[in-house]
Scaffold this active site. Structure first.
Site, mmCIF file in Angstrom:
data_model
loop_
_atom_site.group_PDB
_atom_site.id
_atom_site.type_symbol
_atom_site.label_atom_id
_atom_site.label_comp_id
_atom_site.label_asym_id
_atom_site.label_seq_id
_atom_site.Cartn_x
_atom_site.Cartn_y
_atom_site.Cartn_z
ATOM 1 C CG HIS A 1 -1.809 1.180 1.327
ATOM 2 N ND1 HIS A 1 -3.122 1.169 0.905
ATOM 3 C CD2 HIS A 1 -1.575 2.441 1.761
ATOM 4 C CE1 HIS A 1 -3.644 2.367 1.096
ATOM 5 N NE2 HIS A 1 -2.733 3.163 1.618
ATOM 6 C CD GLU A 2 1.448 3.529 3.714
ATOM 7 O OE1 GLU A 2 1.567 4.577 3.036
ATOM 8 O OE2 GLU A 2 0.444 3.297 4.429
ATOM 9 C CG HIS B 1 0.249 6.232 -0.758
ATOM 10 N ND1 HIS B 1 -0.749 6.994 -1.308
ATOM 11 C CD2 HIS B 1 -0.330 5.532 0.255
ATOM 12 C CE1 HIS B 1 -1.887 6.765 -0.647
ATOM 13 N NE2 HIS B 1 -1.669 5.879 0.302
ATOM 14 C CD GLU C 1 -5.663 5.484 0.140
ATOM 15 O OE1 GLU C 1 -4.768 6.311 0.407
ATOM 16 O OE2 GLU C 1 -5.786 4.399 0.729
HETATM 17 ZN ZN ZN Z 1 -3.117 5.229 1.660
#
Ligand code: ZN
Length: 506
Positions: free
Chosen positions: A264-265, A268, A295
């Site tokens: 997830h990170e 980003h 996101e």
């Molecule tokens: Zn996020």
């Protein structure tokens, strides 16, 4: 190049450089800073916030902007016109906020963050409540200064700060049908006879660290311009050219959860790494489009890649290689099922792909009610627990696992939560488009080849910075406006078969 525009960009670079120092201090506060440094850190952060503000509202910026906007040579270039439009937006928003309020917001966020950490650790909502009241009050003042766009309410002014042009009306329009469809899906899954079980994968933290570095390198996260550290609340931050950081958290029995956080990170972070900062740092064309697009990048890697069957074909062999084939038992099918189990839980960041959005919707409703003054902070725990009971059918045992679990309100980030769900919708829509154009993607992922995915995102999304607003970027890339249809197709298409439910049957 036009001299006024060159000068304007140089000034924007100065402000962006100060912001990058503030980001670095924020990263330090979450990862390295000793607890007793919090008091002085608040002072440092407040000073930087007011210096950035001073630069953004400088009369010279107003003069240069006016000169540039009057130049046909500049405004005929669509990219430069977009750059000017975004600088104008930032300048006007900064001008509406008094410098004292900017400093107070920053200082309060720093203190409240420490109070929240302690309150969550000791399950002491009353210890945090005065800070929450203060944040609500400051955010009401901020919203009043900014003014609600298109006659909306105060909350809309805050939404617009995180995601340009987003209003609570648009959020509700998307949330209402999504909520109904999710509840139906979750209900069908709850009633399914076939129930895949979740495997909790035990791996020493050192092994997990090595695994994460290997996965990051493979998906395209550049470890020469980025690094990974540990924090209680995983996050990512794009500090500046050549410097993007992420954090994750490790626990020996939660190897799958940790990998999900890292993916997830990394999503980003790869967005930040893909922005043209080396060429034009400070220019909005080198900045992220907004939180929804941001996101969408994290969700795409976390869910559409990291929770896919093809990814686990490759990742299982990677787990085996790093952990040692003799010690690593689970096969790819059981790992794939484990990361896709739907199970109502208390914690948003640990939630599965389906129940996750109910956590977001709850926060959207409660923070709006608090901002309006319809819900007193003293009544927040009860309202929270009641809603969890109603939406997920579970009891909240304590506030640490209830209304104290998230960092956002302590930092004054009110209006942030809805962007998580909107980002998921955009991720699904982007993935659907990408997959239709790359029919062999599953075969490639199964062998650990993710280059086409990142290449496509770089071209379609990252390269543009803030040139297009989210709606336009979505239409340009996917051919449609943003809605929840692709997300529901993705969830139904994956989860129903896993639970042995025939797609389309009732
Ligand atoms: Zn996020």
């Amino acid at each position: 190049m036009n001299a006024a525009y060159v000068e304007l960009l140089a000034r924007m670079r100065g402000a962006a450089t100060l912001s990058s120092i503030a980001e670095l201090l924020g990263w330090d506060q979450e990862t390295m800073m000793p607890p007793r440094a919090a008091e002085f850190r608040a002072e440092e952060s407040a000073l930087l916030a007011s210096l950035i503000h001073e630069r953004m509202v400088a009369p010279e910026i107003a003069g240069l902007l006016a000169t540039c906007e009057a130049s046909g040579e500049l405004t005929q270039d669509p990219a430069i016109a977009a750059s000017l439009r975004e600088i104008r937006r930032d300048h006007e928003r900064a001008r509406k906020l008094p410098r004292e309020l900017v400093a107070e917001l920053s200082e309060t966020a720093s203190h409240a963050l420490e109070a929240w950490k302690e309150a969550r650790r000791t399950n002491d909502f009353d210890g945090f409540r005065p800070w929450l009241d203060r944040q609500l009050d400051l955010n009401r003042r901020k919203a009043a200064c900014l003014g609600a766009p298109q006659g909306g309410d105060l909350y809309d002014a805050l939404l617009d700060d995180f995601e340009p042009e987003l209003t609570s009306g648009k959020v509700e329009q998307l949330f209402a049908p999504l909520r109904a469809e999710l509840r139906e899906l979750i209900g069908r899954i709850a009633g399914a006879e076939h129930r895949p079980s979740a495997e909790s994968v035990e791996l020493p933290v050192e092994v997990q660290r090595e695994l994460h570095r290997a996965v990051l390198a493979r998906i395209g996260f550049d470890l020469l311009t980025g690094r990974i550290d540990v924090s209680t609340h995983p996050f990512s931050v794009g500090i500046g050219p050549g410097d993007t950081r992420i954090t994750t958290r490790f626990a020996p029995g939660m190897a799958l959860d940790a990998l999900g956080s890292t993916l997830h990170e990394a999503g980003h972070a790869m967005y930040e790494q893909g922005l043209p900062k080396a060429q034009r740092f400070g220019d909005p064309l080198a900045e992220p489009a907004g939180l929804v697009v941001h996101e969408s990048q994290s969700r795409l890697w976390e869910n559409h890649v990291g929770r896919s069957r093809a990814f686990w074909s490759w990742a299982t062999s990677e787990f085996r290689r790093v952990a040692g084939p003799a010690t690593f038992g689970p096969d790819e099918d059981s790992l794939y099922r484990s990361v896709n189990v739907v199970q109502p839980g208390l914690i948003r960041v640990e939630a599965d792909e389906a129940t996750y959005h109910l956590h977001v919707m709850l926060r959207f409703d409660l923070e709006r009610a608090m901002l309006r003054g319809d819900l007193r902070t003293s009544d927040l725990p009860e309202a929270w627990n009641e809603r969890i009971r109603k939406d997920l059918g579970i009891e909240v045992p304590d506030d640490s696992r209830g209304c104290l679990q998230d960092i956002h309100w302590s930092m004054g980030s009110i209006g942030y939560f809805p962007t998580y769900t909107l980002g998921s919708c955009l991720a699904a829509q982007l993935w659907e488009t990408f997959a239709a154009q790359h029919v062999d993607i599953e075969t490639r992922m199964a062998t650990g080849d993710f280059t086409e995915i990142l290449g496509w995102l770089r071209r379609e999304i990252h390269a543009h910075g803030r040139r297009f607003r989210t709606d336009e970027l979505c239409r340009r890339t996917t051919g449609r406006a943003l809605d929840s249809a692709a997300l529901m197709r993705h969830l139904n298409g994956k989860l129903l078969p896993l639970y042995g439910i025939t797609v389309g049957s009732r």
